[in-house]
Motif scaffolding. Structure first.
Motif, PDB file in Angstrom:
ATOM      1  N   ALA A   3     -18.745 -30.416  36.067  1.00  0.00           N
ATOM      2  CA  ALA A   3     -18.881 -31.501  35.599  1.00  0.00           C
ATOM      3  C   ALA A   3     -19.851 -32.174  35.744  1.00  0.00           C
ATOM      4  CB  ALA A   3     -17.543 -32.100  36.105  1.00  0.00           C
ATOM      5  N   ILE A   4     -20.029 -33.071  34.720  1.00  0.00           N
ATOM      6  CA  ILE A   4     -21.593 -34.173  34.741  1.00  0.00           C
ATOM      7  C   ILE A   4     -21.156 -35.061  34.781  1.00  0.00           C
ATOM      8  CG2 ILE A   4     -23.289 -34.340  33.755  1.00  0.00           C
ATOM      9  CD1 ILE A   4     -23.444 -32.051  32.312  1.00  0.00           C
ATOM     10  N   VAL A   5     -22.031 -35.804  35.849  1.00  0.00           N
ATOM     11  CA  VAL A   5     -20.961 -37.318  35.817  1.00  0.00           C
ATOM     12  C   VAL A   5     -22.621 -38.396  35.396  1.00  0.00           C
ATOM     13  CG1 VAL A   5     -20.647 -39.476  37.439  1.00  0.00           C
ATOM     14  CG2 VAL A   5     -20.121 -37.018  38.095  1.00  0.00           C
ATOM     15  N   VAL A   6     -21.980 -38.775  34.344  1.00  0.00           N
ATOM     16  CA  VAL A   6     -22.981 -39.445  33.288  1.00  0.00           C
ATOM     17  C   VAL A   6     -22.700 -40.849  33.880  1.00  0.00           C
ATOM     18  CG1 VAL A   6     -23.932 -40.544  31.724  1.00  0.00           C
ATOM     19  CG2 VAL A   6     -22.555 -38.065  31.463  1.00  0.00           C
ATOM     20  N   PHE A  47     -27.442 -41.261  36.189  1.00  0.00           N
ATOM     21  CA  PHE A  47     -28.348 -39.685  35.544  1.00  0.00           C
ATOM     22  C   PHE A  47     -28.530 -40.412  34.463  1.00  0.00           C
ATOM     23  CE2 PHE A  47     -26.458 -36.829  32.398  1.00  0.00           C
ATOM     24  CZ  PHE A  47     -26.749 -36.083  32.581  1.00  0.00           C
ATOM     25  N   LEU A  48     -28.362 -41.480  34.119  1.00  0.00           N
ATOM     26  CA  LEU A  48     -29.110 -41.815  32.466  1.00  0.00           C
ATOM     27  C   LEU A  48     -30.193 -42.378  32.465  1.00  0.00           C
ATOM     28  CD1 LEU A  48     -25.661 -44.065  31.367  1.00  0.00           C
ATOM     29  CD2 LEU A  48     -26.914 -41.552  29.955  1.00  0.00           C
ATOM     30  N   GLN A  49     -30.771 -43.032  33.727  1.00  0.00           N
ATOM     31  CA  GLN A  49     -32.462 -43.843  34.077  1.00  0.00           C
ATOM     32  C   GLN A  49     -32.840 -41.900  34.103  1.00  0.00           C
ATOM     33  OE1 GLN A  49     -32.919 -44.642  38.266  1.00  0.00           O
ATOM     34  NE2 GLN A  49     -34.328 -45.759  38.072  1.00  0.00           N
ATOM     35  N   ARG A  50     -32.294 -41.005  34.930  1.00  0.00           N
ATOM     36  CA  ARG A  50     -33.120 -39.630  35.065  1.00  0.00           C
ATOM     37  C   ARG A  50     -33.502 -39.336  33.050  1.00  0.00           C
ATOM     38  NH1 ARG A  50     -31.431 -34.358  38.740  1.00  0.00           N
ATOM     39  NH2 ARG A  50     -32.878 -32.843  37.900  1.00  0.00           N
ATOM     40  N   ALA A  51     -32.033 -39.210  32.831  1.00  0.00           N
ATOM     41  CA  ALA A  51     -32.430 -38.791  31.283  1.00  0.00           C
ATOM     42  C   ALA A  51     -33.295 -39.931  30.834  1.00  0.00           C
ATOM     43  CB  ALA A  51     -30.890 -39.164  30.778  1.00  0.00           C
ATOM     44  N   PHE A 107     -25.203 -38.488  24.749  1.00  0.00           N
ATOM     45  CA  PHE A 107     -24.322 -39.133  25.584  1.00  0.00           C
ATOM     46  C   PHE A 107     -23.175 -40.003  25.359  1.00  0.00           C
ATOM     47  CE2 PHE A 107     -27.849 -38.068  27.889  1.00  0.00           C
ATOM     48  CZ  PHE A 107     -27.734 -36.966  28.527  1.00  0.00           C
ATOM     49  N   GLY A 108     -23.590 -40.525  23.457  1.00  0.00           N
ATOM     50  CA  GLY A 108     -23.021 -41.770  23.113  1.00  0.00           C
ATOM     51  C   GLY A 108     -23.241 -43.267  23.928  1.00  0.00           C
TER      52      GLY A 108
END
Length: 132
Positions: free
Chosen positions: A26-29, A33-37, A59-60
């Motif tokens: 599972a990936i926790v968004v 995580f969004l900062q890294r993306a 990621f929507g």
């Protein structure tokens, strides 16, 4: 609360097969995580609008251009802080070269022993005065 603690202990102490347990898939968004993306997407193509579209498609989520720019600034400042703490243990064996990013020349100076990038700067021209 007692029942929840009892259930948590029962689950934690239940018998399991020996050996290493499989990693969770599972990936926790979350915010981190969004900062890294955002940081990774900037490295791939680079425009803020492309990052915005990539976040929406992957990621929507919808972030403003200002938020993405602020995130990139924060990550850049953190990287600059990390870079100031880096020290080469021996005298530097500097090796200079030019590379290209988007057809723009960049002056690169690398330590020949550790391969630490000491300087990386985009330049307008490729003449001897610029590199001097």
């Amino acid at each position: 609360m007692r029942n929840r603690v009892l259930q948590a202990l029962t689950n934690a102490l239940a018998p399991r097969p020996p050996g290493p347990q499989p990693q969770a898939q599972a990936i926790v968004v979350d915010r981190h995580f969004l900062q890294r993306a955002i940081t990774v997407l900037a490295l791939l193509k680079g425009t803020v609008q492309d990052i915005q579209q990539g976040l929406h498609l992957l990621f929507g989520v919808q972030y403003s251009v200002g938020h993405i720019r602020q995130t990139l600034q924060e990550v850049g400042n953190a990287a600059a802080d990390d870079n100031t703490r880096l020290r080469v243990p021996l005298p530097v064996l500097a090796e200079a070269d030019e590379i290209f990013q988007g057809r723009q020349p960049c002056l690169t100076v690398v330590d020949g022993r550790s391969f630490l990038v000491l300087h990386l700067a985009p330049e307008e021209a490729r003449d001897s005065t610029t590199w001097g």
